[in-house]
Write a protein that holds these residues in place. Sequence first.
Motif, PDB file in Angstrom:
ATOM      1  N   SER A 116      35.215  43.766  16.367  1.00 29.21           N
ATOM      2  CA  SER A 116      36.545  42.901  15.810  1.00 29.21           C
ATOM      3  C   SER A 116      37.090  43.753  14.504  1.00 29.21           C
ATOM      4  CB  SER A 116      36.364  41.634  15.576  1.00 29.21           C
ATOM      5  OG  SER A 116      35.511  41.234  14.414  1.00 29.21           O
ATOM      6  N   MET A 117      36.373  43.992  13.747  1.00 28.30           N
ATOM      7  CA  MET A 117      37.059  44.787  12.495  1.00 28.30           C
ATOM      8  C   MET A 117      37.654  46.046  12.847  1.00 28.30           C
ATOM      9  SD  MET A 117      33.980  43.534   9.725  1.00 28.30           S
ATOM     10  CE  MET A 117      34.893  44.149   8.501  1.00 28.30           C
ATOM     11  N   LYS A 118      36.786  47.092  13.676  1.00 26.20           N
ATOM     12  CA  LYS A 118      37.295  48.390  14.387  1.00 26.20           C
ATOM     13  C   LYS A 118      38.559  48.155  14.698  1.00 26.20           C
ATOM     14  CE  LYS A 118      35.736  52.199  16.426  1.00 26.20           C
ATOM     15  NZ  LYS A 118      34.715  52.968  17.260  1.00 26.20           N
ATOM     16  N   LEU A 119      38.691  46.956  15.753  1.00 25.85           N
ATOM     17  CA  LEU A 119      39.845  47.011  16.522  1.00 25.85           C
ATOM     18  C   LEU A 119      41.044  46.360  15.622  1.00 25.85           C
ATOM     19  CD1 LEU A 119      41.367  46.865  19.346  1.00 25.85           C
ATOM     20  CD2 LEU A 119      40.476  44.371  19.653  1.00 25.85           C
ATOM     21  N   ALA A 120      40.859  45.645  14.636  1.00 21.53           N
ATOM     22  CA  ALA A 120      41.905  45.222  13.589  1.00 21.53           C
ATOM     23  C   ALA A 120      42.333  46.416  12.992  1.00 21.53           C
ATOM     24  CB  ALA A 120      41.420  44.142  12.858  1.00 21.53           C
ATOM     25  N   SER A 121      41.562  47.272  12.816  1.00 17.02           N
ATOM     26  CA  SER A 121      41.899  48.460  11.860  1.00 17.02           C
ATOM     27  C   SER A 121      42.659  49.507  12.781  1.00 17.02           C
ATOM     28  CB  SER A 121      40.600  49.480  11.380  1.00 17.02           C
ATOM     29  OG  SER A 121      40.087  48.557  10.203  1.00 17.02           O
ATOM     30  N   LYS A 122      42.366  49.655  14.029  1.00 19.16           N
ATOM     31  CA  LYS A 122      43.185  50.361  14.802  1.00 19.16           C
ATOM     32  C   LYS A 122      44.561  49.744  15.096  1.00 19.16           C
ATOM     33  CE  LYS A 122      43.122  51.784  19.654  1.00 19.16           C
ATOM     34  NZ  LYS A 122      41.889  51.692  20.934  1.00 19.16           N
ATOM     35  N   GLN A 123      44.561  48.394  15.075  1.00 16.35           N
ATOM     36  CA  GLN A 123      46.073  47.959  15.340  1.00 16.35           C
ATOM     37  C   GLN A 123      46.772  48.421  14.052  1.00 16.35           C
ATOM     38  OE1 GLN A 123      46.282  43.965  17.483  1.00 16.35           O
ATOM     39  NE2 GLN A 123      43.869  44.518  18.048  1.00 16.35           N
ATOM     40  N   SER A 143      45.741  33.922  10.420  1.00 19.21           N
ATOM     41  CA  SER A 143      45.204  32.804  11.271  1.00 19.21           C
ATOM     42  C   SER A 143      43.717  32.950  11.125  1.00 19.21           C
ATOM     43  CB  SER A 143      45.456  32.846  12.777  1.00 19.21           C
ATOM     44  OG  SER A 143      46.965  32.773  13.093  1.00 19.21           O
ATOM     45  N   LEU A 144      43.087  31.754  10.839  1.00 22.62           N
ATOM     46  CA  LEU A 144      41.692  31.906  10.694  1.00 22.62           C
ATOM     47  C   LEU A 144      40.876  32.084  12.014  1.00 22.62           C
ATOM     48  CD1 LEU A 144      40.668  29.177   7.688  1.00 22.62           C
ATOM     49  CD2 LEU A 144      41.352  31.742   7.392  1.00 22.62           C
ATOM     50  N   THR A 145      41.573  31.397  12.991  1.00 23.15           N
ATOM     51  CA  THR A 145      40.807  31.239  14.071  1.00 23.15           C
ATOM     52  C   THR A 145      41.947  31.848  15.457  1.00 23.15           C
ATOM     53  OG1 THR A 145      41.120  29.048  14.529  1.00 23.15           O
ATOM     54  CG2 THR A 145      39.042  29.716  13.551  1.00 23.15           C
ATOM     55  N   HIS A 146      41.274  32.027  16.692  1.00 23.35           N
ATOM     56  CA  HIS A 146      41.922  31.961  17.846  1.00 23.35           C
ATOM     57  C   HIS A 146      41.623  30.733  18.518  1.00 23.35           C
ATOM     58  CE1 HIS A 146      43.849  33.330  21.535  1.00 23.35           C
ATOM     59  NE2 HIS A 146      44.934  34.081  20.468  1.00 23.35           N
ATOM     60  N   HIS A 147      41.377  30.950  19.906  1.00 24.47           N
ATOM     61  CA  HIS A 147      40.977  29.671  20.718  1.00 24.47           C
ATOM     62  C   HIS A 147      39.402  29.187  20.489  1.00 24.47           C
ATOM     63  CE1 HIS A 147      39.932  33.081  23.304  1.00 24.47           C
ATOM     64  NE2 HIS A 147      39.461  32.286  23.956  1.00 24.47           N
ATOM     65  N   THR A 148      38.499  30.149  19.955  1.00 26.10           N
ATOM     66  CA  THR A 148      37.257  29.770  19.758  1.00 26.10           C
ATOM     67  C   THR A 148      36.834  29.803  18.365  1.00 26.10           C
ATOM     68  OG1 THR A 148      36.609  32.243  19.875  1.00 26.10           O
ATOM     69  CG2 THR A 148      36.825  30.970  22.294  1.00 26.10           C
ATOM     70  N   GLU A 149      35.654  29.558  18.278  1.00 25.49           N
ATOM     71  CA  GLU A 149      34.881  29.168  16.913  1.00 25.49           C
ATOM     72  C   GLU A 149      34.562  30.656  16.358  1.00 25.49           C
ATOM     73  OE1 GLU A 149      30.675  27.390  15.014  1.00 25.49           O
ATOM     74  OE2 GLU A 149      31.341  27.274  17.283  1.00 25.49           O
ATOM     75  N   ASN A 150      34.697  30.882  15.107  1.00 26.01           N
ATOM     76  CA  ASN A 150      34.245  32.012  14.419  1.00 26.01           C
ATOM     77  C   ASN A 150      33.573  31.559  12.962  1.00 26.01           C
ATOM     78  OD1 ASN A 150      36.152  31.667  12.457  1.00 26.01           O
ATOM     79  ND2 ASN A 150      37.412  33.225  13.448  1.00 26.01           N
ATOM     80  N   ARG A 151      32.939  32.510  12.067  1.00 28.35           N
ATOM     81  CA  ARG A 151      32.334  32.312  10.901  1.00 28.35           C
ATOM     82  C   ARG A 151      33.426  31.497   9.937  1.00 28.35           C
ATOM     83  NH1 ARG A 151      31.523  37.929   8.002  1.00 28.35           N
ATOM     84  NH2 ARG A 151      30.972  36.788   6.349  1.00 28.35           N
ATOM     85  N   PHE A 152      34.724  31.356  10.202  1.00 34.09           N
ATOM     86  CA  PHE A 152      35.652  30.736   9.216  1.00 34.09           C
ATOM     87  C   PHE A 152      36.031  29.460   9.964  1.00 34.09           C
ATOM     88  CE2 PHE A 152      36.656  35.337   9.239  1.00 34.09           C
ATOM     89  CZ  PHE A 152      36.566  35.502   7.985  1.00 34.09           C
ATOM     90  N   THR A 191      42.531  40.048  17.511  1.00 32.96           N
ATOM     91  CA  THR A 191      41.174  40.436  17.882  1.00 32.96           C
ATOM     92  C   THR A 191      40.311  39.456  18.516  1.00 32.96           C
ATOM     93  OG1 THR A 191      40.224  40.122  15.764  1.00 32.96           O
ATOM     94  CG2 THR A 191      40.906  42.329  16.242  1.00 32.96           C
ATOM     95  N   ASP A 192      39.395  39.381  19.462  1.00 28.60           N
ATOM     96  CA  ASP A 192      38.487  38.341  19.624  1.00 28.60           C
ATOM     97  C   ASP A 192      37.407  38.303  18.867  1.00 28.60           C
ATOM     98  OD1 ASP A 192      37.439  36.418  21.193  1.00 28.60           O
ATOM     99  OD2 ASP A 192      37.355  37.431  23.126  1.00 28.60           O
ATOM    100  N   VAL A 193      36.403  37.262  18.926  1.00 24.85           N
ATOM    101  CA  VAL A 193      35.329  37.229  17.907  1.00 24.85           C
ATOM    102  C   VAL A 193      34.080  38.241  18.758  1.00 24.85           C
ATOM    103  CG1 VAL A 193      33.591  35.649  16.898  1.00 24.85           C
ATOM    104  CG2 VAL A 193      35.913  34.951  17.488  1.00 24.85           C
ATOM    105  N   ALA A 215      40.939  35.813  12.252  1.00 22.35           N
ATOM    106  CA  ALA A 215      40.187  36.252  11.014  1.00 22.35           C
ATOM    107  C   ALA A 215      38.989  37.030  11.387  1.00 22.35           C
ATOM    108  CB  ALA A 215      40.215  35.299   9.921  1.00 22.35           C
ATOM    109  N   ALA A 216      38.537  37.005  12.800  1.00 27.37           N
ATOM    110  CA  ALA A 216      37.255  37.823  13.099  1.00 27.37           C
ATOM    111  C   ALA A 216      37.800  39.232  12.946  1.00 27.37           C
ATOM    112  CB  ALA A 216      37.127  37.470  14.534  1.00 27.37           C
ATOM    113  N   GLY A 217      39.091  39.491  12.827  1.00 29.04           N
ATOM    114  CA  GLY A 217      39.419  41.033  12.448  1.00 29.04           C
ATOM    115  C   GLY A 217      39.196  41.338  11.099  1.00 29.04           C
ATOM    116  N   LEU A 218      39.198  40.610  10.410  1.00 27.76           N
ATOM    117  CA  LEU A 218      38.752  40.650   8.770  1.00 27.76           C
ATOM    118  C   LEU A 218      37.280  40.814   8.632  1.00 27.76           C
ATOM    119  CD1 LEU A 218      41.117  38.332   7.057  1.00 27.76           C
ATOM    120  CD2 LEU A 218      41.775  40.691   7.634  1.00 27.76           C
TER     121      LEU A 218
END
Length: 329
Positions: free
Chosen positions: A57-64, A136-145, A51-53, A105-108
């Motif tokens: 993101s949480m809804k998309l992670a659950s969908k996957q 993975s805590l992150t992808h290419h951008t910053e998030n809360r983690f 998921t992106d940030v 982890a934006a998906g979490l």
Amino acid sequence: MNTPIFDMHCDLLSYLSNVAGANAFNKDDIGCAIPWLLDGGVRTQVTAIYTDVNEGSMKLASKQADIFVELLKQDSRELALCDSIFLNNWEKEPTLALLASIENAAGLGNENAEWKSVTEQLESILEKVNRLAYISLTHHTENRFGGGNYTKGIGLKKDGQKLLDYLSGRKIPIDLSHTSDLLAEGILTHLEKERLNVPVIASHSNFRVIWDHPRNLTDEFTQEIIHRKGILGVNFLRAFLDTENPERLFDHILHGFEIGAGEQICFGADFFYTKNFGDPSRIPFYFPLAENASKYQSILTTLSQNLNQDQLERLAYKNALHFYQNLWN
């Protein structure tokens, strides 16, 4: 040569969740379509929940995660769940087994989610997919983690620390493939300081000394993974190999053996849906010698000029297999 393959990363689930008319068996759309995996002798494939940030993101992670479950129901003759039973009978199993992971982890937890929602989301996904190959805590951008691989100067944040604390003893590895250098350093420092039991891997990264790119690992971080008995998945994307020289794939692999990663190095090809990608400079995304999952056997044949049979088998499947057998038994 027909050596079984254990690959650490692909984006099949993201493709199935985001592309209209997506079909896991469509070889024209994605290099990790099921027929390509079968053609390449893949016995186990890690499929990332990406998921992106953003707010959804949480809804998309659950969908996957739901798609992962449904995919295993489509053809039970060809597809299986990679669980402890499958791993312990791996060399006797004729089917292709799928294993889920979390890429970002934006998906979490999106940026506004309460912490309780983060842990509930993780437990919900685990209940669906059975096991996670890594987070993975992150992808290419910053998030809360923390900071992603294109965000210099941003390391491990408080929520990243909390997630590492929560994962301790859960037998879910943390993945350094999309961290900023400062985040990777922060993860390793926090694990040491708090004496946390969290394995460390790089699921789909190459070596920065061979190709200078922020997605690739420094030898310092590589040595940390070797020291911690993690695994290192070699990425097939042209941007992370060498944009002009296809043979550089072999240089990355051989470098891993040269610096002592003979029991860590494996495949993390990173096949994903490229038809809607916005950056034309990335085209072609893969060199012809590694353009889809059918190419593993020819890659191993070329490497047989430099590696012995045991080394080839370690790269192809033994290192990843032994890592998860030891982790989950």
